[in-house]
Design a protein around this motif. Structure first.
Motif, short mmCIF file in Angstrom:
data_model
loop_
_atom_site.label_atom_id
_atom_site.label_comp_id
_atom_site.label_asym_id
_atom_site.label_seq_id
_atom_site.Cartn_x
_atom_site.Cartn_y
_atom_site.Cartn_z
N SER A 153 -0.52 -4.83 -10.89
CA SER A 153 -0.52 -5.70 -9.72
C SER A 153 -1.92 -6.10 -9.27
CB SER A 153 0.21 -5.00 -8.56
OG SER A 153 1.57 -4.81 -8.89
N GLU A 154 -2.91 -5.25 -9.54
CA GLU A 154 -4.27 -5.58 -9.13
C GLU A 154 -4.83 -6.80 -9.87
OE1 GLU A 154 -6.00 -3.98 -6.65
OE2 GLU A 154 -4.09 -2.98 -6.31
N GLU A 200 0.83 -1.21 0.00
CA GLU A 200 0.00 0.00 0.00
C GLU A 200 0.86 1.26 0.00
OE1 GLU A 200 -3.30 0.62 -0.40
OE2 GLU A 200 -3.25 -1.50 -0.98
N ASP A 227 0.30 5.16 -12.65
CA ASP A 227 1.43 4.25 -12.72
C ASP A 227 1.09 2.91 -12.08
OD1 ASP A 227 2.91 6.13 -14.01
OD2 ASP A 227 4.22 6.63 -12.32
N TRP A 228 0.31 2.94 -11.00
CA TRP A 228 -0.06 1.70 -10.34
C TRP A 228 -0.96 0.86 -11.24
CZ3 TRP A 228 2.04 -0.72 -6.46
CH2 TRP A 228 1.36 -1.80 -5.87
N ASP A 229 -1.92 1.51 -11.88
CA ASP A 229 -2.80 0.78 -12.80
C ASP A 229 -2.01 0.15 -13.93
OD1 ASP A 229 -4.99 1.45 -11.27
OD2 ASP A 229 -5.64 3.08 -12.57
N ARG A 287 2.07 1.67 -3.49
CA ARG A 287 0.97 2.14 -4.33
C ARG A 287 0.80 3.66 -4.20
NH1 ARG A 287 -4.97 -0.54 -4.90
NH2 ARG A 287 -5.90 1.05 -6.20
N GLY A 340 0.99 -0.73 -13.76
CA GLY A 340 1.84 -1.76 -13.19
C GLY A 340 1.19 -3.11 -13.08
N ASN A 360 -1.98 6.68 -8.93
CA ASN A 360 -2.99 5.78 -9.51
C ASN A 360 -2.65 5.32 -10.93
OD1 ASN A 360 -4.56 5.82 -7.21
ND2 ASN A 360 -5.84 7.54 -7.91
N ALA A 418 8.59 2.74 -7.45
CA ALA A 418 8.44 4.07 -6.84
C ALA A 418 9.32 5.07 -7.58
CB ALA A 418 8.83 4.01 -5.37
N CYS A 430 3.55 5.51 -6.07
CA CYS A 430 3.48 5.42 -7.53
C CYS A 430 2.40 6.32 -8.12
CB CYS A 430 3.23 3.98 -7.96
SG CYS A 430 4.63 2.88 -7.72
N ALA A 479 5.78 -1.93 -11.48
CA ALA A 479 5.58 -0.60 -10.90
C ALA A 479 6.73 -0.33 -9.94
CB ALA A 479 4.24 -0.51 -10.16
#
Length: 248
Positions: free
Chosen positions: A150-151, A134, A144-146, A137, A148, A142, A188, A140, A186
Motif C-alpha cells: 500500500s505504501e 493506520e 505483512d504491511w510491506d 497497518r 501488502g 510491518n 488483518a 497487520c 493486506a
C-alpha cells in the motif's frame, strides 16, 4: 470495462518481463537453463533474479555472483520450486552472503477473464480513511504491511473492505511500465479467509481494467490465503519468480 484477451495479456506481460531482465521475448522461454548477467531494470539489483515461464528458467546474476554461472546452468525449474535445494551451490559465494530467498512467487493474470463480482463489497479509500488505514497497518505488522504494497500504490489506487466501521483489508496497485497493474493485498490476521481480501483485490483489478491496464497478481506460493484469493478471482499462473537477496 473491457477485459483483454489472453494474447494481448501475454504480449504485455512478455514485454514487461523481457525489459525487466534485459533480454528478448524469445529468450524468456529458453530451450535450456539460461544464465545471464543483470541487464535491463535489474542492472543494480544486488541479488539473483530467477524467472521460470517455460520448461527452463532464466537466471540473472549480479557481477558479484558471476562465479556461480557454471553451477547455475544446472538449476532446473523443479529445483527452483523448492529453492532451499540451491543452498549448497549458493554457499560458494561465501558464508553468510545470502540474506534471504523470496519465492517461489507465482505471477498470474486473468488469461481467461477475471471473476470480479466481489468488488461490490469494497470501495475506494480516501484521505478520510487515514486513521482506519493506520489501525489496519498496526494489526497487520510491518512485514505483512510491506508485502501488502500500500505504501507504493498509484495515486487513488487504494481499495478497502470494511467489517462494520472497521477497515480490515486493503488492496492497491502499482503501474509497471505502460500496461501492468501490479496488485497487492493486506488483510488483518483475524479477518483472513472470510472474503474481505477477495473483495478488495477484485475492486483493484476492476479499476485497473477501467484504466486500460492489465491486472497482475503475484504472491508467495507459501501464502495459502493470498493464493486462494488469486484462485477465487480466476487469476491464472503465467510463471513464477525467485529472488535471492545478497548482503554487501
Amino acid at each position: 470495462m473491457r477485459q483483454p484477451e489472453a494474447p494481448e495479456i501475454l504480449a504485455a506481460a512478455d514485454d514487461w518481463w523481457s525489459q525487466e531482465l534485459g533480454c528478448s521475448v524469445a529468450e524468456l522461454r529458453p530451450s535450456a537453463t539460461r544464465v545471464q548477467e543483470h541487464g535491463g531494470r535489474l542492472k543494480d539489483f544486488l541479488g539473483i533474479w530467477i524467472l521460470a515461464l517455460g520448461d527452463h528458467p532464466v537466471i540473472s546474476l549480479p557481477p558479484v555472483a558471476l562465479a556461480l554461472s557454471a553451477r547455475a546452468t544446472a538449476w532446473t525449474r523443479a529445483q527452483l520450486a523448492a529453492p532451499g535445494n540451491l543452498l549448497a551451490d549458493l554457499g560458494s559465494l561465501g558464508a553468510g552472503r545470502v540474506e534471504r530467498i523470496v519465492g517461489p512467487a507465482p505471477i498470474s493474470y486473468g488469461l481467461e477473464g477475471l471473476y470480479l463480482e466481489d468488488a461490490a463489497r469494497a470501495r475506494v479509500l480516501t484521505a478520510a480513511d487515514a486513521p482506519a488505514l493506520e489501525q489496519l497497518r498496526a494489526a497487520c505488522g510491518n512485514d505483512d504491511w510491506d508485502h501488502g504494497g500500500s505504501e507504493h500504490a498509484a495515486a487513488g489506487a487504494l481499495f478497502g473492505t470494511f467489517d462494520g466501521a472497521r477497515l480490515v483489508a486493503v488492496a492497491s496497485y502499482q503501474v509497471w511500465g505502460d500496461r501492468i497493474a501490479h496488485i497487492a493485498i493486506a488483510t488483518a490476521p483475524a479477518w483472513r479467509g472470510r472474503g474481505f481480501g477477495k473483495a478488495a483485490v477484485a475492486l483493484a483489478a476492476r479499476r485497473a481494467l477501467e484504466q486500460g491496464l492489465v491486472p497482475q497478481y503475484r504472491t508467495l506460493r507459501s501464502n495459502t490465503a493470498s493464493m486462494a484469493i488469486g484462485k477465487h478471482l480466476c487469476f491464472i499462473e503465467y510463471g513464477f519468480s525467485v529472488a535471492i537477496r545478497l548482503r554487501r
